[in-house]
Enzyme design. Structure first.
Site, PDB file in Angstrom:
ATOM      1  N   LYS A  17       0.833  -1.214   0.000  1.00  0.00           N
ATOM      2  CA  LYS A  17       0.000   0.000   0.000  1.00  0.00           C
ATOM      3  C   LYS A  17       0.864   1.260   0.000  1.00  0.00           C
ATOM      4  CE  LYS A  17      -2.326  -0.934   3.827  1.00  0.00           C
ATOM      5  NZ  LYS A  17      -1.722  -2.215   4.257  1.00  0.00           N
ATOM      6  N   ARG A  92      -9.711   1.288   8.899  1.00  0.00           N
ATOM      7  CA  ARG A  92      -9.243  -0.042   9.280  1.00  0.00           C
ATOM      8  C   ARG A  92     -10.338  -0.816  10.005  1.00  0.00           C
ATOM      9  NH1 ARG A  92      -3.312   0.494   9.069  1.00  0.00           N
ATOM     10  NH2 ARG A  92      -2.350  -0.956  10.496  1.00  0.00           N
ATOM     11  N   ARG A 129      11.333  -6.833   5.807  1.00  0.00           N
ATOM     12  CA  ARG A 129      11.312  -5.377   5.638  1.00  0.00           C
ATOM     13  C   ARG A 129      12.218  -4.664   6.651  1.00  0.00           C
ATOM     14  NH1 ARG A 129       5.645  -2.257   5.439  1.00  0.00           N
ATOM     15  NH2 ARG A 129       5.456  -2.873   7.617  1.00  0.00           N
ATOM     16  N   ARG A 161      11.284  -2.565  12.072  1.00  0.00           N
ATOM     17  CA  ARG A 161      10.224  -2.025  12.934  1.00  0.00           C
ATOM     18  C   ARG A 161       9.854  -3.062  13.984  1.00  0.00           C
ATOM     19  NH1 ARG A 161       5.687   0.249   8.776  1.00  0.00           N
ATOM     20  NH2 ARG A 161       4.338  -0.729  10.318  1.00  0.00           N
ATOM     21  N   ARG A 172      -1.021  -8.448  13.766  1.00  0.00           N
ATOM     22  CA  ARG A 172      -1.507  -7.466  12.785  1.00  0.00           C
ATOM     23  C   ARG A 172      -2.322  -8.143  11.694  1.00  0.00           C
ATOM     24  NH1 ARG A 172       3.818  -5.145  10.844  1.00  0.00           N
ATOM     25  NH2 ARG A 172       2.672  -3.552   9.743  1.00  0.00           N
TER      26      ARG A 172
END
Ligand code: AMP
Length: 219
Positions: A17, A92, A129, A161, A172
């Site tokens: 996204k 969300r 990532r 992260r 998540r």
């Protein structure tokens, strides 16, 4: 003046996204509004908001609807959003989607793009990532910047992260399925939902989204 172009981009964490929104924001000259980026900036600045949300975000849970709705409401009042915005990571939940409709009124959402990517692929992408703490540039764990820990753009620290660690990733993705997937039916019912194969290359995904936007006469 062109009509306002408000686009919602939905998809699991790691579906691409952010990457797509950055490109589309440039193409359509509208801002990329990522509630995750706004919240991370608050955490980094150590503001009262940041202190309130830091541990919730690290765990991979959602912050409260009231809080993010207020953030988006304020963001829409900024001058660069007068022609629309690309919404990434918001709404969300159904409550957020309904609040967004109330906020935008008739000049509402023009399209909801669902970036469809299998769960195995997003899990792999998220685990690999790495991000620059300063400028937000995104790398993969095999990139030299990730290995050296230094961003090629700004020299900032490249890190993983906290919410890209295994437990948080699981939480998540569960939250996506439980809280966010119902939004597909919400936008489908309004004739606004378009699903794009997010497993394709970033260039192909961008081209597919632009084709839909053009086909619908939106830009
Ligand atoms: P993201 O970068 O979009 O994955 O967002 C990172 C984190 O910020 C999420 O895991 C949540 O803790 C929080 N967050 C971002 N957007 C929202 C939202 N619309 N509603 C609730 N929490 C959010």
């Amino acid at each position: 003046m062109a009509a306002r172009l408000n686009l919602v981009v939905l998809g699991k964490q790691g579906a691409g996204k952010g990457t797509q929104c950055k490109r589309l924001a440039e193409t359509y000259a509208i801002p990329h509004v990522s509630t995750g980026d706004i919240l991370r900036a608050a955490v980094k600045a150590g503001s009262p908001l940041g202190r309130e949300v830091a541990s919730v975000m690290d765990s991979g849970a959602l912050v409260s609807d009231e809080l993010v709705i207020q953030l988006v409401d304020e963001r829409f009042k900024e001058p660069d959003a007068k022609n629309g915005a690309l919404l990434d990571g918001f709404p969300r939940t159904l409550a957020q989607a309904e609040a967004l409709e109330a906020l935008l009124g008739e000049d509402g959402i023009k399209l909801c793009i669902n970036l469809d990517v299998p769960i195995e692929l997003v899990t792999r992408r998220l685990s690999a990532r790495r991000v620059c703490q300063e400028c937000g540039a995104i790398y993969s764990d095999s990139d030299v910047e990730a290995i050296s820990g230094t961003c090629a753009n700004c020299g900032g620290d490249v890190i993983q992260r906290n919410d890209d660690k295994p437990d948080a990733i699981r939480k998540r993705l569960e939250s996506y399925e439980r809280d966010t997937e119902p939004l597909l039916a919400f936008y489908e019912k309004r004739g606004l939902l378009v699903t794009v194969d997010g497993a394709e290359s970033p260039d192909d995904v961008t081209a597919a989204i632009k084709a839909v936007v053009a086909q619908r006469g939106l830009a």
